[in-house]
Design a protein around this motif. Structure first.
Motif, PDB file in Angstrom:
ATOM      1  N   ASP A  57       1.454  12.345  11.047  1.00  0.00           N
ATOM      2  CA  ASP A  57       0.857  12.229   9.720  1.00  0.00           C
ATOM      3  C   ASP A  57       0.187  10.867   9.591  1.00  0.00           C
ATOM      4  O   ASP A  57       0.764   9.845   9.974  1.00  0.00           O
ATOM      5  N   GLU A  58      -1.027  10.862   9.053  1.00  0.00           N
ATOM      6  CA  GLU A  58      -1.785   9.627   8.886  1.00  0.00           C
ATOM      7  C   GLU A  58      -1.825   9.290   7.403  1.00  0.00           C
ATOM      8  O   GLU A  58      -2.545   9.927   6.631  1.00  0.00           O
ATOM      9  N   ILE A  59      -1.046   8.281   7.012  1.00  0.00           N
ATOM     10  CA  ILE A  59      -0.834   7.976   5.597  1.00  0.00           C
ATOM     11  C   ILE A  59      -1.567   6.695   5.207  1.00  0.00           C
ATOM     12  O   ILE A  59      -1.459   5.672   5.887  1.00  0.00           O
ATOM     13  N   LYS A  60      -2.276   6.753   4.086  1.00  0.00           N
ATOM     14  CA  LYS A  60      -2.995   5.586   3.582  1.00  0.00           C
ATOM     15  C   LYS A  60      -2.032   4.653   2.837  1.00  0.00           C
ATOM     16  O   LYS A  60      -1.259   5.108   1.984  1.00  0.00           O
ATOM     17  N   ILE A  61      -2.128   3.359   3.149  1.00  0.00           N
ATOM     18  CA  ILE A  61      -1.292   2.338   2.500  1.00  0.00           C
ATOM     19  C   ILE A  61      -2.194   1.354   1.768  1.00  0.00           C
ATOM     20  O   ILE A  61      -3.177   0.870   2.334  1.00  0.00           O
ATOM     21  N   VAL A  62      -1.876   1.047   0.521  1.00  0.00           N
ATOM     22  CA  VAL A  62      -2.550  -0.015  -0.225  1.00  0.00           C
ATOM     23  C   VAL A  62      -1.556  -1.163  -0.387  1.00  0.00           C
ATOM     24  O   VAL A  62      -0.409  -0.942  -0.802  1.00  0.00           O
ATOM     25  N   ILE A  63      -1.992  -2.382  -0.045  1.00  0.00           N
ATOM     26  CA  ILE A  63      -1.071  -3.514  -0.053  1.00  0.00           C
ATOM     27  C   ILE A  63      -1.736  -4.756  -0.641  1.00  0.00           C
ATOM     28  O   ILE A  63      -2.944  -4.984  -0.452  1.00  0.00           O
TER      29      ILE A  63
END
Length: 218
Positions: A57-63
């Motif tokens: 699974d390719e999950i988008k992360i905002v940091i």
């Protein structure tokens, strides 16, 4: 995926939170500027989290810049991210599309001794309200599915609208729920590729994100 009800003690540790995400996997992309809010810069990158089936699974992360000022986020390193699922609508070609990301509240590098793909982690806990009628359907292989939309409240009178999918007996259970039902869910966030025809008739590849339900209770 077949447990419909949970013993109360399983969810007790999450009761103080309504939205919790824990991911451990490999960084797939370099940092990319996302947006600025109240003078604080936020960046976007993707983490790949493996399943037992071998699919990733390719999950988008905002940091926030405040969490990464002293570390380097580069493709290929392994990280553990703790945060929340966030959703927002994005206008594209005159149409509104729901975007789903994990908003990081903490991040840590994985040491070489822990650098084992078998230790990938994908844990989601949500506590919210069913905001649309459930949609029951059957997979091409004949398995019962049910799509639900969960509204999860957060600060400043905002809510995240999170698509979830139930399987088997959980799907049967979820399919009988009424709009407004309060639910607690444990699952995993997953990415799913699909094809869509654009306005010019061209077939384009898209990625959808949803929470696959492992356990559910009212």
């Amino acid at each position: 995926m077949e447990n419909v009800q949970l013993q109360g003690t399983v969810l007790d540790e999450n009761r103080c939170e309504t939205n919790k995400a824990v991911l451990q996997g490999v960084v797939l992309t370099e940092l990319k500027f996302s947006h600025k809010s109240y003078g604080e810069s936020f960046y976007l990158f993707e983490v790949g989290v493996g399943r037992k089936s071998g699919y990733q699974d390719e999950i988008k992360i905002v940091i926030s810049e405040r969490l990464i000022w002293d570390i380097s986020i580069n493709a290929g390193i392994r990280v553990k991210v703790e945060g929340q699922i966030r959703t927002y609508n994005e206008e594209n070609e005159g149409k509104s599309r729901l975007n789903i990301v994990v908003f990081a509240r903490g991040i840590s590098m994985i040491s070489e001794s822990e650098n084992d793909y078998d230790n990938d982690e994908n844990y989601i806990y949500l506590d919210g309200f069913l905001c649309k009628p459930p949609i029951r359907r059957t997979s091409p292989l004949g398995r019962e599915l049910c799509d639900i939309m969960l509204a999860v409240n957060r600060m400043y009178n905002k809510s995240d609208y999170i698509p979830c999918i139930a399987w088997g007996r959980n799907a049967t259970y979820a399919g009988g729920l009424e709009v407004g039902t309060k639910l607690s869910i444990i699952g995993r966030i997953q990415s799913r590729e699909y094809k869509k025809r654009d306005a010019d008739g061209n077939i384009i590849n898209r990625i959808a994100y949803e929470v696959s339900i492992l356990k559910i209770e009212e």
